[in-house]
Design a protein around this motif. Structure first.
Motif, PDB file in Angstrom:
ATOM      1  N   LEU A   1      44.208   3.560  27.780  1.00 40.84           N
ATOM      2  CA  LEU A   1      44.327   3.807  29.216  1.00 40.84           C
ATOM      3  C   LEU A   1      44.572   2.489  29.930  1.00 40.84           C
ATOM      4  O   LEU A   1      43.829   1.520  29.728  1.00 40.84           O
ATOM      5  CB  LEU A   1      43.050   4.469  29.735  1.00 40.84           C
ATOM      6  N   VAL A   2      45.574   2.452  30.766  1.00 45.08           N
ATOM      7  CA  VAL A   2      45.906   1.247  31.505  1.00 45.08           C
ATOM      8  C   VAL A   2      46.347   1.629  32.910  1.00 45.08           C
ATOM      9  O   VAL A   2      46.889   2.720  33.115  1.00 45.08           O
ATOM     10  CB  VAL A   2      47.008   0.446  30.771  1.00 45.08           C
ATOM     11  N   GLN A   3      46.085   0.764  33.857  1.00 47.54           N
ATOM     12  CA  GLN A   3      46.540   1.006  35.216  1.00 47.54           C
ATOM     13  C   GLN A   3      48.028   0.711  35.342  1.00 47.54           C
ATOM     14  O   GLN A   3      48.580  -0.106  34.579  1.00 47.54           O
ATOM     15  CB  GLN A   3      45.770   0.129  36.195  1.00 47.54           C
TER      16      GLN A   3
ATOM     17  N   GLY B   1      50.078  -2.562  34.397  1.00 45.06           N
ATOM     18  CA  GLY B   1      49.426  -3.243  33.288  1.00 45.06           C
ATOM     19  C   GLY B   1      50.284  -3.299  32.040  1.00 45.06           C
ATOM     20  O   GLY B   1      51.447  -2.882  32.032  1.00 45.06           O
ATOM     21  N   SER B   2      49.687  -3.812  30.964  1.00 41.57           N
ATOM     22  CA  SER B   2      50.412  -4.016  29.700  1.00 41.57           C
ATOM     23  C   SER B   2      49.629  -3.459  28.524  1.00 41.57           C
ATOM     24  O   SER B   2      48.401  -3.397  28.559  1.00 41.57           O
ATOM     25  CB  SER B   2      50.653  -5.517  29.469  1.00 41.57           C
ATOM     26  N   LEU B   3      50.355  -3.096  27.508  1.00 44.30           N
ATOM     27  CA  LEU B   3      49.790  -2.708  26.225  1.00 44.30           C
ATOM     28  C   LEU B   3      50.711  -3.203  25.126  1.00 44.30           C
ATOM     29  O   LEU B   3      51.921  -3.301  25.322  1.00 44.30           O
ATOM     30  CB  LEU B   3      49.661  -1.189  26.100  1.00 44.30           C
TER      31      LEU B   3
ATOM     32  N   ASN C   1      55.150  -3.942  29.206  1.00 42.65           N
ATOM     33  CA  ASN C   1      54.682  -4.563  30.441  1.00 42.65           C
ATOM     34  C   ASN C   1      55.097  -3.724  31.636  1.00 42.65           C
ATOM     35  O   ASN C   1      55.977  -2.871  31.537  1.00 42.65           O
ATOM     36  CB  ASN C   1      55.269  -5.967  30.572  1.00 42.65           C
TER      37      ASN C   1
ATOM     38  N   VAL D   1      49.279   6.757  25.011  1.00 37.70           N
ATOM     39  CA  VAL D   1      49.303   5.821  26.125  1.00 37.70           C
ATOM     40  C   VAL D   1      49.118   6.609  27.416  1.00 37.70           C
ATOM     41  O   VAL D   1      49.877   7.535  27.693  1.00 37.70           O
ATOM     42  CB  VAL D   1      50.626   5.033  26.167  1.00 37.70           C
TER      43      VAL D   1
ATOM     44  N   VAL E   1      48.678   6.106  31.591  1.00 41.02           N
ATOM     45  CA  VAL E   1      48.870   5.144  32.678  1.00 41.02           C
ATOM     46  C   VAL E   1      48.382   5.787  33.969  1.00 41.02           C
ATOM     47  O   VAL E   1      48.903   6.813  34.400  1.00 41.02           O
ATOM     48  CB  VAL E   1      50.342   4.737  32.817  1.00 41.02           C
TER      49      VAL E   1
END
Length: 129
Positions: A10-12, A15-17, A83, A125, A127
């Motif tokens: 989980l990313v805002q 953000g990046s993964l 990114n 993923v 977001v």
């Protein structure tokens, strides 16, 4: 070749993964590799691909400038650095190996799931906006 994707989470938005795809088998370095994604209710779609040497890379239009595909043949691993993530990037991401030396020769071939094999479990993923 057997493949296992990891690194999702989980990313805002913004953000990046970094996704990783570990391969088993001695011939990993012989294959082109691709990343695909599949959102709920949608078809699996091409994201990026890399040649066996890592020199040539290809991206789906929405990934250009934000995602980077790379590989480390010594580690039998291919990566997808993501990114500036957007909510529309949310999906299960899969890696796969090209079926032949011609997999990357045309847009149609390299973006078609039928040109790849060895699909393993994907990595999710998410977001948030």
């Amino acid at each position: 070749v057997q493949l296992q994707a990891s690194g999702g989470g989980l990313v805002q938005a913004g953000g990046s993964l970094r996704l990783s795809c570990a391969a088993s088998g001695r011939t990993f370095s012989s294959y082109a590799m691709g990343w695909f994604r599949q959102a709920p209710g949608k078809e699996r779609e091409f994201v990026a691909a890399v040649s066996w040497s890592g020199v040539r890379t290809y991206y789906e239009d929405s990934a250009k400038g934000r995602f980077t595909i790379s590989r480390d043949n010594a580690k039998n691993t291919v990566y997808l650095q993501m990114n500036s993530l957007k909510p529309e990037d949310a999906a299960v991401y899969y890696c796969a190996a090209g079926t032949s030396t011609s997999t990357l020769l045309s847009l149609r071939a390299r973006s078609s799931p039928g040109s790849y094999y060895g699909w393993g479990q994907g990595t999710l993923v998410t977001v948030s906006s």
